[in-house]
Write a protein that holds these residues in place. Sequence first.
Motif, short mmCIF file in Angstrom:
data_model
loop_
_atom_site.label_atom_id
_atom_site.label_comp_id
_atom_site.label_asym_id
_atom_site.label_seq_id
_atom_site.Cartn_x
_atom_site.Cartn_y
_atom_site.Cartn_z
N ILE A 280 0.83 -1.21 0.00
CA ILE A 280 0.00 0.00 0.00
C ILE A 280 0.86 1.26 0.00
O ILE A 280 0.34 2.37 -0.05
N ASP B 241 -14.19 0.31 -4.04
CA ASP B 241 -13.55 0.98 -2.91
C ASP B 241 -12.27 0.22 -2.57
O ASP B 241 -12.32 -0.94 -2.17
N THR B 242 -11.13 0.87 -2.72
CA THR B 242 -9.86 0.17 -2.51
C THR B 242 -9.63 -0.17 -1.03
O THR B 242 -8.99 -1.18 -0.72
N SER B 243 -10.12 0.65 -0.13
CA SER B 243 -9.96 0.34 1.30
C SER B 243 -10.75 -0.91 1.65
O SER B 243 -10.26 -1.78 2.40
N LYS B 244 -11.95 -1.00 1.14
CA LYS B 244 -12.75 -2.21 1.37
C LYS B 244 -12.09 -3.41 0.71
O LYS B 244 -12.11 -4.54 1.26
N LEU C 177 -4.83 3.01 -2.04
CA LEU C 177 -5.73 3.50 -0.99
C LEU C 177 -5.88 5.02 -1.09
O LEU C 177 -4.98 5.72 -1.56
N GLY D 176 -6.67 8.29 1.38
CA GLY D 176 -6.79 8.79 2.75
C GLY D 176 -7.21 10.24 2.77
O GLY D 176 -7.52 10.85 1.74
N GLN E 281 -8.19 -0.60 10.29
CA GLN E 281 -8.68 -1.20 9.04
C GLN E 281 -7.58 -1.38 7.99
O GLN E 281 -7.79 -2.07 7.00
N VAL E 282 -6.45 -0.75 8.21
CA VAL E 282 -5.29 -0.96 7.34
C VAL E 282 -4.28 -1.89 8.01
O VAL E 282 -3.83 -2.89 7.43
#
Length: 455
Positions: A31, A89-92, A45, A47, A145-146
């Motif tokens: 990431i 959604d890249t975070s998801k 991601l 932010g 979450q990361v």
Amino acid sequence: MDCISVNEIIRATQGKLLKGDYEDLVLDICIDSRKAKNGEVYIALIGERFDGHDFILDAYEKGVKTFIIDSNHTLTLDEEGINIIQVSDTSKALMDIAKYYREKFSIHYVGVTGSTGKTTTKDMIHSVLSSKYNTLKNEGNLNNQVGLPLTIFKLSKEHEAAVLEMGMSSFGEIKSLADIVHHKVAVISNIGYSHIENLGSKDGILKAKLEIASNFTKENTLIINGDDKYLKKIKDVNYKVKTFGFESENDIYCTRYDMDENGTNFEVSLYDKQYEFFVPSRGKHNIYNAMASILVALELDLSIEEIRNGLLNYKSSKMRLDIVKKGNITIINDAYNASPDSMKAALEILGEYKENRKIAVLGDMLEMGEYAIEGHRLVGTFAKGKCDIIITVGKDSRHIGVKAIEDGLGSENVFHFDTNEEAIDLIKNIIREKDVVLVKGSRGMRMEKIAQVLL
């Protein structure tokens, strides 16, 4: 990380392959383009202050051939061998891949949360379980979450257990982590003031922490601090609850303890039998952490002797009640973070040095919201009889000293400064042989700068 295919990533994320080969393999997850390596998949991601899509070319130049982008971005790379996966959604997507990867490993999973002490509890559980199992844990503060997904990706076929700390600042965050891990056993260390600004009240904090048991059934066990008045509210649930503490109603409770410079000897009553243990760390709070570890270990079939050995091998993390001697001066470096509850625990350890002059250097506790004045005054109350000199740094921390003076500490022994540098100048002038100095404050206060000068 064991390698996974592009096709597996697409199945895990419900993504779309815009370009590439379903059968290509990736060796790890990246990431941060600055750390990118050949064979990894780079997830772009987004932010508050950055957009990972801006660094895709940097990752490509370091050898990355597989990229995950969101539906609001495009990527044009004409070279052969490139895989481009598009998701909503890249975070998801990061969490979805972690959940998929975790399911490859049928091992013992333990979730840990709490307002304070969760990192120490996690480290102690890890030390205990490691006496029997090859055990993974989150490193540092990789508990969100990361960070938790990145920890999951470190799992390999050699691991037999994983202890995963779960942090949060608002509702729903622990639930999302619990959905990834699906742990058999969970621990809640306590309910305090941390993140009360976002969660509104201690009842709100309790609700958020209980998300760690959101997927529990009668096969699962929640281990809680039975002395905590908020955790005592957990009743009539569809899973097993076991308790630890000093009150005799708990499943395991401490009946006696003594401390010296090497650590803490303590005796517990456990299912009507008495057992003695030693942990190489000081503080009553570490007895709580050890008892939580004992209950977790028993759930995972460790023997009492294995538990004893695991506690003996425990080592505290840096800047978390790290007690260091510099000549004849003792520094208690607890600069990593702070809340009223952790301040109390640190002051209790400081107060144990009966024969020494005791100096408490305390910074602001952040994210307290409307509870800021109340929380800092509470620390001033805790300080009574625990220290001879109080030095506070920041804004709201001045209320610690004000309350301490109201409770009887001489005003000539209370100092307040706006900056760490000013506090350092005073400490250099007043410190003397055999002093014990506690340094503690929220992460944003960078109190380690003061500890570093002393060390």
